[in-house]
Motif scaffolding. Structure first.
Motif, PDB file in Angstrom:
ATOM      1  N   ALA A 138     164.168  80.206  -0.986  1.00 16.83           N
ATOM      2  CA  ALA A 138     163.093  80.979  -1.433  1.00 16.83           C
ATOM      3  C   ALA A 138     163.749  82.310  -1.503  1.00 16.83           C
ATOM      4  O   ALA A 138     164.747  82.855  -1.078  1.00 16.83           O
ATOM      5  N   THR A 139     163.459  82.988  -2.747  1.00 17.16           N
ATOM      6  CA  THR A 139     163.865  84.307  -2.981  1.00 17.16           C
ATOM      7  C   THR A 139     162.587  85.494  -2.938  1.00 17.16           C
ATOM      8  O   THR A 139     161.416  85.187  -2.725  1.00 17.16           O
ATOM      9  N   MET A 140     162.954  86.665  -3.105  1.00 13.21           N
ATOM     10  CA  MET A 140     162.290  88.014  -2.732  1.00 13.21           C
ATOM     11  C   MET A 140     161.029  87.596  -4.105  1.00 13.21           C
ATOM     12  O   MET A 140     159.798  88.021  -3.979  1.00 13.21           O
ATOM     13  N   HIS A 141     161.470  87.189  -5.362  1.00 14.30           N
ATOM     14  CA  HIS A 141     160.470  86.964  -6.416  1.00 14.30           C
ATOM     15  C   HIS A 141     159.490  85.789  -5.895  1.00 14.30           C
ATOM     16  O   HIS A 141     158.447  85.981  -6.390  1.00 14.30           O
ATOM     17  N   ASP A 142     160.053  84.924  -5.411  1.00 10.80           N
ATOM     18  CA  ASP A 142     158.924  83.808  -4.518  1.00 10.80           C
ATOM     19  C   ASP A 142     157.893  84.289  -3.823  1.00 10.80           C
ATOM     20  O   ASP A 142     156.638  84.151  -3.816  1.00 10.80           O
ATOM     21  N   VAL A 143     158.344  85.268  -2.750  1.00 12.05           N
ATOM     22  CA  VAL A 143     157.591  85.788  -1.887  1.00 12.05           C
ATOM     23  C   VAL A 143     156.490  86.803  -2.505  1.00 12.05           C
ATOM     24  O   VAL A 143     155.224  86.766  -2.283  1.00 12.05           O
ATOM     25  N   ALA A 144     157.146  87.382  -3.596  1.00  7.63           N
ATOM     26  CA  ALA A 144     156.051  88.156  -4.328  1.00  7.63           C
ATOM     27  C   ALA A 144     155.045  87.521  -5.213  1.00  7.63           C
ATOM     28  O   ALA A 144     153.679  87.799  -5.167  1.00  7.63           O
ATOM     29  N   ASP A 145     155.288  86.472  -5.795  1.00  9.33           N
ATOM     30  CA  ASP A 145     154.595  85.496  -6.370  1.00  9.33           C
ATOM     31  C   ASP A 145     153.354  84.943  -5.470  1.00  9.33           C
ATOM     32  O   ASP A 145     152.144  84.980  -5.564  1.00  9.33           O
ATOM     33  N   ARG A 146     153.743  84.494  -4.228  1.00  7.71           N
ATOM     34  CA  ARG A 146     152.773  84.143  -2.912  1.00  7.71           C
ATOM     35  C   ARG A 146     152.044  85.304  -2.513  1.00  7.71           C
ATOM     36  O   ARG A 146     150.646  84.782  -2.320  1.00  7.71           O
ATOM     37  N   ALA A 147     152.545  86.224  -2.431  1.00 12.42           N
ATOM     38  CA  ALA A 147     151.750  87.299  -1.853  1.00 12.42           C
ATOM     39  C   ALA A 147     150.741  88.045  -2.890  1.00 12.42           C
ATOM     40  O   ALA A 147     149.813  88.807  -2.548  1.00 12.42           O
ATOM     41  N   GLY A 148     151.107  88.017  -4.339  1.00 14.23           N
ATOM     42  CA  GLY A 148     150.331  88.442  -5.221  1.00 14.23           C
ATOM     43  C   GLY A 148     150.755  90.143  -5.416  1.00 14.23           C
ATOM     44  O   GLY A 148     149.822  91.039  -5.447  1.00 14.23           O
ATOM     45  N   VAL A 149     151.846  90.405  -4.990  1.00 16.04           N
ATOM     46  CA  VAL A 149     152.343  92.033  -5.025  1.00 16.04           C
ATOM     47  C   VAL A 149     153.632  91.936  -5.937  1.00 16.04           C
ATOM     48  O   VAL A 149     154.083  90.928  -6.320  1.00 16.04           O
ATOM     49  N   SER A 150     153.942  93.028  -5.939  1.00 18.12           N
ATOM     50  CA  SER A 150     155.451  93.308  -7.234  1.00 18.12           C
ATOM     51  C   SER A 150     156.510  93.193  -6.120  1.00 18.12           C
ATOM     52  O   SER A 150     156.467  93.143  -4.944  1.00 18.12           O
ATOM     53  N   GLN A 151     157.529  92.690  -6.524  1.00 22.00           N
ATOM     54  CA  GLN A 151     158.843  92.504  -5.983  1.00 22.00           C
ATOM     55  C   GLN A 151     159.441  93.779  -5.139  1.00 22.00           C
ATOM     56  O   GLN A 151     159.932  93.756  -4.207  1.00 22.00           O
ATOM     57  N   ALA A 152     158.913  95.091  -5.665  1.00 19.51           N
ATOM     58  CA  ALA A 152     159.390  96.314  -5.006  1.00 19.51           C
ATOM     59  C   ALA A 152     158.487  96.109  -3.811  1.00 19.51           C
ATOM     60  O   ALA A 152     159.221  96.747  -2.652  1.00 19.51           O
ATOM     61  N   VAL A 192     152.448  89.712   2.791  1.00 20.44           N
ATOM     62  CA  VAL A 192     153.697  89.746   2.441  1.00 20.44           C
ATOM     63  C   VAL A 192     154.647  89.272   3.669  1.00 20.44           C
ATOM     64  O   VAL A 192     155.368  88.203   3.146  1.00 20.44           O
ATOM     65  N   LEU A 193     154.330  89.279   4.771  1.00 20.26           N
ATOM     66  CA  LEU A 193     155.208  88.920   5.758  1.00 20.26           C
ATOM     67  C   LEU A 193     154.572  87.286   6.101  1.00 20.26           C
ATOM     68  O   LEU A 193     155.355  86.536   6.307  1.00 20.26           O
ATOM     69  N   GLU A 194     153.400  87.023   5.682  1.00 16.55           N
ATOM     70  CA  GLU A 194     152.800  85.657   5.898  1.00 16.55           C
ATOM     71  C   GLU A 194     153.536  84.971   4.819  1.00 16.55           C
ATOM     72  O   GLU A 194     153.807  83.571   5.052  1.00 16.55           O
ATOM     73  N   ALA A 195     153.669  85.453   3.507  1.00 16.42           N
ATOM     74  CA  ALA A 195     154.234  84.563   2.247  1.00 16.42           C
ATOM     75  C   ALA A 195     155.699  84.446   2.699  1.00 16.42           C
ATOM     76  O   ALA A 195     156.164  83.332   2.575  1.00 16.42           O
ATOM     77  N   ALA A 196     156.262  85.361   3.267  1.00 17.66           N
ATOM     78  CA  ALA A 196     157.964  85.204   3.549  1.00 17.66           C
ATOM     79  C   ALA A 196     157.866  84.271   4.674  1.00 17.66           C
ATOM     80  O   ALA A 196     158.880  83.315   4.532  1.00 17.66           O
ATOM     81  N   GLU A 197     157.068  84.189   5.821  1.00 17.84           N
ATOM     82  CA  GLU A 197     157.019  83.216   6.646  1.00 17.84           C
ATOM     83  C   GLU A 197     156.827  81.666   6.231  1.00 17.84           C
ATOM     84  O   GLU A 197     157.587  80.642   6.517  1.00 17.84           O
ATOM     85  N   GLU A 198     156.046  81.506   5.359  1.00 19.62           N
ATOM     86  CA  GLU A 198     155.504  80.193   4.751  1.00 19.62           C
ATOM     87  C   GLU A 198     156.576  79.672   3.995  1.00 19.62           C
ATOM     88  O   GLU A 198     156.947  78.484   3.878  1.00 19.62           O
ATOM     89  N   LEU A 199     157.295  80.485   3.304  1.00 21.84           N
ATOM     90  CA  LEU A 199     158.288  80.195   2.225  1.00 21.84           C
ATOM     91  C   LEU A 199     159.830  80.007   3.158  1.00 21.84           C
ATOM     92  O   LEU A 199     160.760  79.773   2.557  1.00 21.84           O
ATOM     93  N   GLY A 200     159.756  80.503   4.089  1.00 18.59           N
ATOM     94  CA  GLY A 200     160.842  80.417   5.113  1.00 18.59           C
ATOM     95  C   GLY A 200     162.170  81.627   4.408  1.00 18.59           C
ATOM     96  O   GLY A 200     163.286  81.378   4.646  1.00 18.59           O
ATOM     97  N   TYR A 201     161.635  82.715   3.857  1.00 17.94           N
ATOM     98  CA  TYR A 201     162.524  83.592   3.342  1.00 17.94           C
ATOM     99  C   TYR A 201     162.924  84.365   4.475  1.00 17.94           C
ATOM    100  O   TYR A 201     162.408  84.891   5.463  1.00 17.94           O
ATOM    101  N   ARG A 202     164.164  84.987   4.537  1.00 17.60           N
ATOM    102  CA  ARG A 202     164.760  85.886   5.464  1.00 17.60           C
ATOM    103  C   ARG A 202     165.772  87.087   4.540  1.00 17.60           C
ATOM    104  O   ARG A 202     166.172  86.353   3.511  1.00 17.60           O
TER     105      ARG A 202
END
Length: 340
Positions: free
Chosen positions: A5-19, A41-51
């Protein structure tokens, strides 16, 4: 094995900007991000396994360098947030930003690009101080490129610009919510896209609230303290003056303050005023000026994030997007209900 997963994926999942994702995940202090957004954002990152860091691998054979091209740095205070935002975001991934102030000189741009190519840089960010349409020189085709505060008519590169229209809407709605119905707008130069969009936002808010935007209360031209003072004075001397003024920028708002004082009026008791840009001086005015943030820092962070993601996480349509980052209202002490 599934792709990381990338920051782009997390942004899409959370519905916010990549910034916004970058600011949250890297622990950057930012009071403008709500607790709810941080949690999302934190929940989206956790769901996607982003670090942190795993979504920003440097492409093989590339050095940890990004080139930032900017047409001017000395004419306004707005260059610093571009430079600092890009530098700070890149530093989170141990990447260096090399800045080139070229004045839009084609020969200087080409020389700088040749240097970046020779250094095997990650990519480049093409920046303008004024939001506008540009034609990117052919020399920039040699590296991945992101456009910052500008865009091309044909979307060949990802670009990010401020959401001036929404910002104009938010500024006007704040005055409407306070009870004002006779609101003036000091627009900027009509050749500036920011001026056009902020006026559109003003008119859309007035229409939404079913309030007439009287043409005599909307004037255009200028951007300086003097222009704000002269135009505000003329409005306030009218037999039926406005009870509130939304200004194209903070400098014109300063002029409005001066005109009000000259006429014996108080801000906000007699006239409410809202600016735009959130220059450093806005919070130190008497009373502190309500204004709209120009999100140059977040825009620059988004641009760096696009390059560091290497575009691998997005398909062709996603890469060629034109992103608008919200211009958020900062409510201070320059707005009050109109006098009875």
């Amino acid at each position: 094995m599934d792709k990381r997963a990338t920051m782009h994926d997390v942004a899409d999942r959370a519905g916010v900007s990549q910034a916004t994702v970058s600011l949250v995940l890297n622990g950057v202090p930012n009071a403008r991000i709500s607790k709810a957004t941080r949690r999302r954002v934190l929940e989206a990152a956790e769901e996607l396994g982003y670090r942190r860091g795993q979504g920003h691998p440097v492409p093989e054979g590339r050095k940890r360098i990004i080139g930032l091209f900017i047409d001017e740095v000395s004419t306004t205070p707005f260059a610093a947030p571009f430079l600092e935002g890009a530098r700070d975001e890149a530093a989170l991934q141990d990447v260096t930003v090399a800045t080139f102030c070229t004045g839009s000189n084609a020969a200087l741009e080409q020389a700088a690009m040749e240097l970046l190519v020779a250094q095997q840089a990650i990519g480049a960010i093409y920046t303008t101080l004024i939001t506008r349409q540009v034609s990117v020189p052919p020399s920039f085709d040699e590296l991945p490129l992101v456009l910052l505060n500008c865009y091309e008519k044909k979307l060949r590169y990802p670009s990010v610009v401020p959401g001036d229209l929404v910002g104009g809407y938010a500024a006007t709605e704040a005055l409407l919510q306070a009870g004002h119905r006779r609101i003036a707008h000091l627009a900027g130069e009509p050749v500036l896209e920011a001026s056009v969009d902020r006026e559109k936002g003003f008119r859309q808010a007035m229409t939404k609230w079913q309030v007439s935007s009287h043409d005599q209360l909307v004037t255009s031209g200028g951007w300086s303290i003097r222009a704000g003072r002269e135009r505000a004075r003329a409005l306030l001397l009218d037999p039926n003056p406005p009870t509130a003024i939304f200004c194209f920028n903070d400098r014109m708002a300063i002029g409005c303050y001066e005109a009000a004082r000259e006429l014996g009026l108080r801000v906000p008791e007699d006239i409410s005023i809202v600016g735009f840009d959130d220059e450093d001086l806005a919070a130190n005015m008497q009373p502190p000026l309500s204004t709209v943030i120009l999100p140059h820092d977040e825009m620059a962070r988004w641009a760096v994030g696009q390059l560091l993601d290497g575009f691998e996480a997005a398909d062709q349509d996603q890469r060629m997007q034109k992103i608008k980052i919200e211009c958020e209202l900062v409510a201070r002490a320059s707005i009050a209900p109109p006098r009875a």
